[in-house]
Design an enzyme around this catalytic site. Structure first.
Site, mmCIF file in Angstrom:
data_model
loop_
_atom_site.group_PDB
_atom_site.id
_atom_site.type_symbol
_atom_site.label_atom_id
_atom_site.label_comp_id
_atom_site.label_asym_id
_atom_site.label_seq_id
_atom_site.Cartn_x
_atom_site.Cartn_y
_atom_site.Cartn_z
ATOM 1 N N SER A 88 0.833 -1.197 0.000
ATOM 2 C CA SER A 88 0.000 0.000 0.000
ATOM 3 C C SER A 88 0.868 1.246 0.000
ATOM 4 O O SER A 88 1.997 1.231 0.514
ATOM 5 C CB SER A 88 -0.903 0.019 1.244
ATOM 6 O OG SER A 88 -1.541 1.269 1.396
ATOM 7 N N LYS A 127 2.543 -3.147 5.724
ATOM 8 C CA LYS A 127 2.584 -3.072 4.268
ATOM 9 C C LYS A 127 4.008 -2.925 3.739
ATOM 10 O O LYS A 127 4.341 -3.462 2.683
ATOM 11 C CB LYS A 127 1.707 -1.922 3.777
ATOM 12 C CG LYS A 127 0.217 -2.155 3.975
ATOM 13 C CD LYS A 127 -0.239 -3.466 3.355
ATOM 14 C CE LYS A 127 -1.742 -3.624 3.330
ATOM 15 N NZ LYS A 127 -2.152 -4.942 2.801
ATOM 16 N N TYR A 164 -0.650 -0.285 10.111
ATOM 17 C CA TYR A 164 -0.942 -0.718 8.743
ATOM 18 C C TYR A 164 0.267 -0.481 7.831
ATOM 19 O O TYR A 164 0.666 -1.357 7.053
ATOM 20 C CB TYR A 164 -2.160 0.062 8.257
ATOM 21 C CG TYR A 164 -2.650 -0.255 6.872
ATOM 22 C CD1 TYR A 164 -3.391 -1.402 6.621
ATOM 23 C CD2 TYR A 164 -2.414 0.624 5.817
ATOM 24 C CE1 TYR A 164 -3.878 -1.673 5.346
ATOM 25 C CE2 TYR A 164 -2.896 0.357 4.543
ATOM 26 C CZ TYR A 164 -3.627 -0.787 4.314
ATOM 27 O OH TYR A 164 -4.107 -1.045 3.057
#
Length: 282
Positions: free
Chosen positions: A152, A169, A165
């Site tokens: 991401s 990622k 997150y």
């Protein structure tokens, strides 16, 4: 429309009950693949369960495709391995692994709990490790395999409130960089997809949600990364029908001596900072 490239390939797609994963699963099935549709069916934060995986399987079967549902959690090693076991039990093998499962528990770093930080790492990063580890010996034995991780822009360039997150990622990019080397002699190619600007449950609360496109615009990139002619070790960004590779780059060197001090470096730091920041146009 079907073509022969994915016909009878056995594809595992995690987090395939909705959004991107659902789109990937259907795209493979429409091209003749046998698909294991994995999804715990939980909420965006990973809590709860539902029958979303079976709903996608029903869609595939209604179109004449081949699929089976799995509701295991990728964050639990035994259940993650069970996803691959299901592929072997139903279809005899596994050829392609699409690691797509994910959750969100967004908080600023000052406010996120370690339990929530760890939970996100467990699903995105360790979940991908567990599933890929279970499939790896099968792919290696047959001398052919494709693994796709889902990265991401949050990891590549950062996003406020998503330290957990983003860490997961970017960790997947590091994992890819090693597995692409370890898998090449075994015929296994490993890549990352970095989807952007898609309309899913995980993005609906973010700014610009009304300008996002359907998950189906990302799936062509995933199929490419799983194809016979797939590259090895790239991060492919996809958004709004635009596709581009993302690379980590080095600036030009500032040459000092082996005896350089902090003061020597401090005198030339403007030259280090003069190159454009990596990823500014993501």
């Amino acid at each position: 429309m079907k073509n022969s490239e994915f016909k009878d390939k056995v594809v595992v797609v995690t987090g395939a009950g909705r959004g991107l994963g659902r789109s990937h699963a259907i795209a493979f099935a429409r091209r003749g693949a046998h698909v294991v549709v994995n999804d715990l069916g939980g909420a965006v934060d990973g809590t709860g369960t539902s029958n979303t995986a079976q709903s996608v399987v029903d869609e595939i079967l209604a179109e004449g495709g081949s699929a089976v549902a799995n509701i295991g959690s990728v964050a639990v090693e035994q259940e993650a391995r069970g996803i691959i076991d299901n592929a072997v039990a139903h279809f005899g093998t596994v050829d392609i692994v699409i690691n797509n499962a994910g959750i969100l528990r967004d908080k600023t770093f000052a406010n996120v709990t370690m339990d929530n930080f760890r939970a996100v790492l467990d699903v995105h990063l360790m979940g991908s490790v567990y599933v890929t580890s279970a499939a790896w010996p099968i792919l290696a034995k047959k001398g052919w395999g494709r693994v796709v991780f889902t990265s991401s822009a949050s990891g590549l360039v950062g996003n406020f409130g998503q330290a957990n997150y983003a860490a997961a990622k970017m960790g997947l990019v590091g994992l890819m960089n090693v597995l692409r080397l370890e898998g090449v002699r075994k015929g296994i190619r490993v890549n990352c997809i970095a989807p952007g600007a898609t309309s899913t449950r995980m993005t609906e609360s973010l700014p610009g949600a009304n300008r996002r496109s359907a998950p189906e615009v990302i799936s062509p990139a995933v199929l490419y990364l799983a194809s016979e002619e797939a590259p090895n070790g790239i991060v492919l960004a996809a958004a709004h029908g635009r596709f581009r590779t993302v690379r980590l780059v080095e600036s030009s060197s500032v040459e000092l001596t082996d005896a350089a001090t902090y003061e020597d470096l401090a005198a030339v730091t403007e030259r280090l900072a003069s190159d454009p920041p990596f990823g500014e146009n993501l």
